[in-house]
Design an enzyme around this catalytic site. Structure first.
Site, PDB file in Angstrom:
ATOM      1  CG  ASP A   1      -2.022   1.148   1.110  1.00  0.00           C
ATOM      2  OD1 ASP A   1      -2.028   1.744   0.388  1.00  0.00           O
ATOM      3  OD2 ASP A   1      -2.135   1.319   2.294  1.00  0.00           O
TER       4      ASP A   1
ATOM      5  CG  ASP B   1      -2.224   7.180   1.827  1.00  0.00           C
ATOM      6  OD1 ASP B   1      -2.225   8.315   1.191  1.00  0.00           O
ATOM      7  OD2 ASP B   1      -3.149   7.182   2.725  1.00  0.00           O
TER       8      ASP B   1
ATOM      9  CG  ASP C   1       0.681   0.758   6.297  1.00  0.00           C
ATOM     10  OD1 ASP C   1       1.540   0.243   7.058  1.00  0.00           O
ATOM     11  OD2 ASP C   1      -0.359   1.378   6.446  1.00  0.00           O
TER      12      ASP C   1
END
Length: 377
Positions: free
Chosen positions: A95, A97, A285
């Site tokens: 992930d 972001d 992450d």
């Protein structure tokens, strides 16, 4: 969310799932996956299973979830409690972001919303209306945010492919539906990795825990000639070669670089390594990667934080999430916008708005409602 706004968002999500079921991807080995979804007003539902895409689509239209998730893991009993599911393996997932990249542009498009009264503020502070301390940050991603996240995606793909030998055809890239990207690795060889091994991979791609000894620099190193025999060349693979390529243009520079490092000392070089790791590693992450029982946003479904969809990126350079992921209807609706910085969806720019009742396409109205910045009127 107020009732009129909730009805508008639910109706637009229902229309999408009814008319565009082809957007929702059928995950590999669907019958071995656990599914879950968030309800708009009644919490999380988990431990579901579907035999095929048809069963899944019927469920989406019937229950109109705010967010839909699917396990990265394969189970013998996907509907059982977690202790009884019997783990068979899991995809490797990442992930990225843009919200976590400390971008300077964030100040231009982030606001703070009071969870108590809905007051919108441009600065982080206690609510200026009700003095509540329950303040939540909301950000509207811009092109710069997306470009920065794309750079992280490309670094990650390079690390996975060149360093870890994962084939590019085994990697699928998706826009997350909000600020970033998800990478799914479908590999039989990696499916059986337990959480600690996945944590090691997360550390590796991020460049965590790099130490000077990895490139031949020891605390008591004094001799340039001795260190050169251990120092990497720009042709080395993995982090050794990556570090060498940051430090020098060609291998002829090795004596000069080693001499400089020894002169400045071990501690200063360790700080330099940390900087190289931050710039060359992928900002992911790690909790997502190491969690083998995580349910992850399902490909092709809508993210309730934005009203945009999680969609595939077949060409990361040309991909534009503000058009490709903007999947809701164009019908005009009325909304009252408390505050919004300028934003772009499809070929249109909107805003800035402040305490205005305006008419917007449904996709833009839902975007602002999902961000907590507007209400339907």
């Amino acid at each position: 969310m107020e009732e009129q706004s909730l009805n508008l968002v639910k109706q637009s999500f229902k229309e999408f799932y009814f008319k565009h079921s082809d957007y929702v991807e059928t995950p590999l080995r669907i019958e071995e996956r656990e599914f879950g979804y968030m309800q708009f007003d009644n919490g999380m539902v988990r431990h579901l299973s579907f035999k095929d895409k048809g069963e899944l689509n019927v469920h989406l239209v019937k229950y109109i979830p705010s967010d839909v998730y699917c396990s990265c893991a394969y189970y013998i009993n996907p509907t059982a409690p977690i202790q009884e599911k019997i783990f068979k393996g899991a995809d490797l997932i990442f992930d990225i972001d843009a919200d976590e990249l400390s971008l300077t542009c964030m100040k231009e498009h982030e606001v703070w919303i009071c969870n108590n009264c809905g007051n919108v503020m441009t600065l982080k502070q206690n609510c200026t209306k009700c003095e509540s301390v329950k303040i939540e940050k909301v950000s509207l991603a811009c092109d710069n945010c997306i470009d920065a996240a794309k750079k992280e995606v490309k670094k990650l793909v390079s690390l996975l492919h060149e360093d870890l030998g994962i084939q590019e055809k085994e990697i699928k890239i998706y826009f997350s539906g909000n600020h970033g990207f998800h990478l799914h690795v479908y590999s039989k060889e990696l499916e059986q990795l337990e959480a600690p091994s996945r944590a090691d991979i997360a550390d590796y791609v991020a460049g965590n825990n790099l130490i000077p000894e990895a490139v031949g620099i020891r605390r008591n190193s004094k001799s340039v000639r001795e260190v050169i025999s251990r120092f990497p060349t720009i042709d080395d693979i993995g982090w050794r070669g990556r570090i060498a390529r940051v430090l020098m243009k060609d291998n002829k520079e090795r004596p000069r670089i080693v001499k400089r490092i020894l002169k400045n000392g071990y501690s200063q070089f360790k700080e330099e390594l940390n900087r190289i790791a931050r710039e060359s590693g992928a900002h992911i992450d790690p909790k997502v990667t190491m969690d083998i029982h995580r349910v992850f946003r399902l490909q092709g479904t809508i993210n309730s934080k934005s009203g945009l969809a999680k969609v595939p990126c077949n060409n990361i350079d040309d991909f534009d999430p503000f058009t490709s992921a903007c999947v809701l209807a164009e019908d005009q609706v009325n909304v009252h916008v408390r505050y919004s910085p300028k934003f772009r969806l499809r070929e249109n720019s909107f805003g800035p708005f402040k305490e205005q009742t305006i008419r917007l396409p449904t996709y833009a109205a839902v975007y602002l409602i999902c961000k907590g910045l507007a209400t339907a009127v």
